[in-house]
Motif scaffolding. Structure first.
Motif, PDB file in Angstrom:
ATOM      1  N   ASN A 381       0.708  -0.955   0.160  1.00 12.04           N
ATOM      2  CA  ASN A 381       0.063   0.042  -0.127  1.00 12.04           C
ATOM      3  C   ASN A 381       0.518   1.081   0.218  1.00 12.04           C
ATOM      4  O   ASN A 381       0.307   2.294   0.283  1.00 12.04           O
ATOM      5  CB  ASN A 381      -0.832   0.004   1.250  1.00 12.04           C
ATOM      6  CG  ASN A 381      -0.025   0.069   2.407  1.00 12.04           C
ATOM      7  OD1 ASN A 381       1.030  -0.012   2.469  1.00 12.04           O
ATOM      8  ND2 ASN A 381      -0.908   0.507   3.731  1.00 12.04           N
ATOM      9  N   GLY A 382       2.081   1.203  -0.604  1.00 17.01           N
ATOM     10  CA  GLY A 382       3.211   1.869  -0.762  1.00 17.01           C
ATOM     11  C   GLY A 382       2.663   3.502  -1.516  1.00 17.01           C
ATOM     12  O   GLY A 382       1.594   3.653  -2.285  1.00 17.01           O
ATOM     13  N   ARG A 383       4.019   3.855  -2.486  1.00  7.82           N
ATOM     14  CA  ARG A 383       3.460   5.226  -3.225  1.00  7.82           C
ATOM     15  C   ARG A 383       3.555   4.899  -4.415  1.00  7.82           C
ATOM     16  O   ARG A 383       2.685   6.157  -5.515  1.00  7.82           O
ATOM     17  CB  ARG A 383       4.561   6.184  -2.164  1.00  7.82           C
ATOM     18  CG  ARG A 383       6.453   6.348  -3.362  1.00  7.82           C
ATOM     19  CD  ARG A 383       6.998   6.969  -2.742  1.00  7.82           C
ATOM     20  NE  ARG A 383       7.298   7.149  -1.451  1.00  7.82           N
ATOM     21  CZ  ARG A 383       8.219   6.638  -0.675  1.00  7.82           C
ATOM     22  NH1 ARG A 383       9.367   5.723  -0.867  1.00  7.82           N
ATOM     23  NH2 ARG A 383       8.642   7.038   0.583  1.00  7.82           N
ATOM     24  N   GLY A 384       3.624   3.759  -4.586  1.00 12.54           N
ATOM     25  CA  GLY A 384       3.444   3.316  -6.562  1.00 12.54           C
ATOM     26  C   GLY A 384       4.170   3.988  -6.634  1.00 12.54           C
ATOM     27  O   GLY A 384       5.585   4.689  -6.887  1.00 12.54           O
ATOM     28  N   GLY A 385       4.601   3.304  -8.398  1.00 17.83           N
ATOM     29  CA  GLY A 385       5.105   4.260  -9.555  1.00 17.83           C
ATOM     30  C   GLY A 385       6.478   3.790  -9.925  1.00 17.83           C
ATOM     31  O   GLY A 385       7.189   4.415 -10.907  1.00 17.83           O
ATOM     32  N   ALA A 386       5.753   1.976  -9.379  1.00 14.63           N
ATOM     33  CA  ALA A 386       7.103   1.551  -9.400  1.00 14.63           C
ATOM     34  C   ALA A 386       6.787   0.851 -10.755  1.00 14.63           C
ATOM     35  O   ALA A 386       6.219   0.893 -11.414  1.00 14.63           O
ATOM     36  CB  ALA A 386       7.605  -0.196  -8.179  1.00 14.63           C
ATOM     37  N   LYS A 387       8.421   1.336 -11.888  1.00 10.92           N
ATOM     38  CA  LYS A 387       8.552   0.345 -13.421  1.00 10.92           C
ATOM     39  C   LYS A 387      10.163  -0.474 -13.620  1.00 10.92           C
ATOM     40  O   LYS A 387      10.834   0.312 -12.767  1.00 10.92           O
ATOM     41  CB  LYS A 387       8.839   1.708 -13.641  1.00 10.92           C
ATOM     42  CG  LYS A 387       7.367   2.667 -14.166  1.00 10.92           C
ATOM     43  CD  LYS A 387       8.173   4.107 -14.828  1.00 10.92           C
ATOM     44  CE  LYS A 387       6.229   4.915 -14.530  1.00 10.92           C
ATOM     45  NZ  LYS A 387       6.900   5.841 -15.513  1.00 10.92           N
ATOM     46  N   ALA A 388      10.027  -1.065 -13.841  1.00  3.56           N
ATOM     47  CA  ALA A 388      10.450  -2.183 -14.664  1.00  3.56           C
ATOM     48  C   ALA A 388      11.960  -1.367 -14.771  1.00  3.56           C
ATOM     49  O   ALA A 388      13.321  -1.328 -14.408  1.00  3.56           O
ATOM     50  CB  ALA A 388      10.866  -2.665 -15.704  1.00  3.56           C
ATOM     51  N   GLU A 389      12.013   0.104 -15.706  1.00  2.00           N
ATOM     52  CA  GLU A 389      13.459   0.731 -16.083  1.00  2.00           C
ATOM     53  C   GLU A 389      13.461   1.506 -15.090  1.00  2.00           C
ATOM     54  O   GLU A 389      14.114   2.817 -14.972  1.00  2.00           O
ATOM     55  CB  GLU A 389      13.427   1.348 -17.489  1.00  2.00           C
ATOM     56  CG  GLU A 389      11.441   2.076 -17.533  1.00  2.00           C
ATOM     57  CD  GLU A 389      10.372   1.386 -17.540  1.00  2.00           C
ATOM     58  OE1 GLU A 389       9.651   2.494 -17.438  1.00  2.00           O
ATOM     59  OE2 GLU A 389      10.125   0.140 -17.501  1.00  2.00           O
TER      60      GLU A 389
END
Length: 428
Positions: A381-389
């Motif tokens: 439930n964190g801040r998100g915005g994770a991307k593979a690059e």
């Protein structure tokens, strides 16, 4: 009474699902007409300007629009049915530079791809088929609503006629009231046929937008070539890491241990106190070397994985995390050892990302087996915005899974939550 209360939510969900299929049908109908008119108009304009050379500059833009529309339908197939449509396009080698040579090479590559012509055929057939399949359920519902709420009250202002909302000639209030039960039937029929017609349209899309057998084999070979290269590079990097850890850790301590023992041997008769100190240091060095070797082995294949299996190893990861983790595991049997190891390290890295980057205060792990594949989900439930690059290690997870023909999907909108889903085909 309890049975009725328990049965209500599933019925409501079913009704909401049928309403969603009606709205999806409207979207399909609009896209089938708008996309066809706009893109075919652009194509005619492109072909008309080929003679003066401008068409070669316009055609790549048109093709990007055509493929964008087709890819949108491929994505919605996954979102609506859970089963997507693979992309069939060949990789392009030209950079598409906007000069005569680059544009011509790009056009030639696009037009030589069989998937391009299948896209054109799909657009041609989707114009009537998408309109009918998409609009029909909504038309039934709209006509039924009109018959229930408009015709019985406004039929006189429209005069005697074939009433809008009725299928007979209306001459009095009684005949107008008959539009109410007819409208109810039409609404029910529209909601009943909406999912079937929506799935029929997706099957039509899958027939034309999926890769052909030859294209699928070509894409498979390219995928295997890429994953083999990634696996070789990952293995080489892992060997370099092991070599570095051995050289800087256990090997250095063992060399120091040998030197201390050699010095103790020379001082055995002349300086017993120094010998005792050297032996104590040697014992400490041997203990530290053993600890480092165990850590190194744990990084190659964790003992907890061999002892408890994937279920117990993942639960041990959850217990070691600093935040609460909800764990749900449903594995009837153990997968093969390489699959277990890959999933374990992917889950471990995903949890490490939760701790380092997400700022979450809760996490979840789910593991299950279905349809010939092992699936795992790690959420927070964190801040998100994770991307593979984004340098978060997710690209490395994709390479690790690709070696087993697995996939990694990241759903992490800004603001969260984040859900990392992995799937590996395997047998238990």
């Amino acid at each position: 009474m309890q049975k009725d209360v328990a049965a209500r939510p599933p019925r409501r969900r079913a009704l909401a699902g049928r309403v969603r299929w009606c709205t999806r049908g409207l979207l399909v109908a609009v896209l089938s007409q708008a996309g066809s008119v706009l893109l075919w108009s652009a194509m005619v304009t492109t072909l008309a300007t080929m003679a003066v050379g401008i068409g070669f500059l316009i055609l790549p833009v048109v093709m990007i629009a055509v493929r964008g529309l087709a890819n949108f339908h491929r994505r919605t197939a996954r979102e609506w049915t859970g089963r997507g449509i693979d992309t069939p396009y060949r990789p392009t080698t030209s950079d598409g530079a906007y000069d005569t040579t680059g544009a011509f090479a790009h056009c030639r590559e696009l037009l030589s791809d069989p998937a391009t012509w299948r896209d054109f055929l799909w657009m041609l057939l989707d114009a009537p088929l998408g309109l009918v399949l998409g609009l029909l359920p909504a038309a039934f519902v709209a006509y039924g609503l009109n018959g229930m709420f408009v015709t019985p009250f406004l039929w006189q202002s429209m005069g005697p006629h074939w009433g809008f909302g009725a299928t007979w000639f209306i001459t009095d209030q009684g005949e107008a009231n008959l539009a109410i039960p007819q409208g109810l039937v039409l609404i029910v029929v529209g909601l009943l046929i909406a999912p079937a017609l929506g799935r029929l349209h997706i099957r039509f899309n899958r027939a034309l937008l999926s890769p052909t057998r030859n294209a699928r084999l070509t894409l498979r070979v390219e995928h295997l070539t890429e994953t083999r290269s990634d696996a070789v590079q990952a293995q080489a990097a892992e060997l370099r890491r092991i070599e570095r850890d051995l050289h800087d850790g256990a090997q250095a301590r063992l060399v120091s241990l040998g030197m201390k023992l050699g010095l103790a041997d020379t001082q055995l008769e002349t300086n017993p106190d120094l010998v005792r100190q050297l032996l104590a240091d040697a014992m400490e060095s041997s203990s530290q070397a053993l600890t480092e070797l165990r850590d190194l082995v744990r990084g190659i294949h964790p003992p907890v994985l061999a002892e408890r299996g994937l279920d117990g190893a993942v639960r041990a990861l959850a217990v070691a995390l600093a935040i609460p983790v909800e764990v749900c595991i449903d594995l009837p049997k153990r997968p093969q050892a390489p699959i277990e190891s890959a999933v374990y390290f992917v889950v471990a890295e995903a949890l490490a990302n939760v701790t380092k980057h997400s700022g979450a205060d809760r996490a979840s792990i789910r593991l299950w087996y279905a349809d010939g594949g092992l699936r795992a989900q790690v959420g927070d439930n964190g801040r998100g915005g994770a991307k593979a690059e984004g340098g978060s290690g997710l690209r490395g997870l994709q390479r690790r899974l690709a070696a087993f023909d697995g996939e990694l999907d990241i759903d992490s909108p800004p603001g969260g939550p984040t859900l990392v889903t992995m799937e590996l085909p395997c047998e238990l």
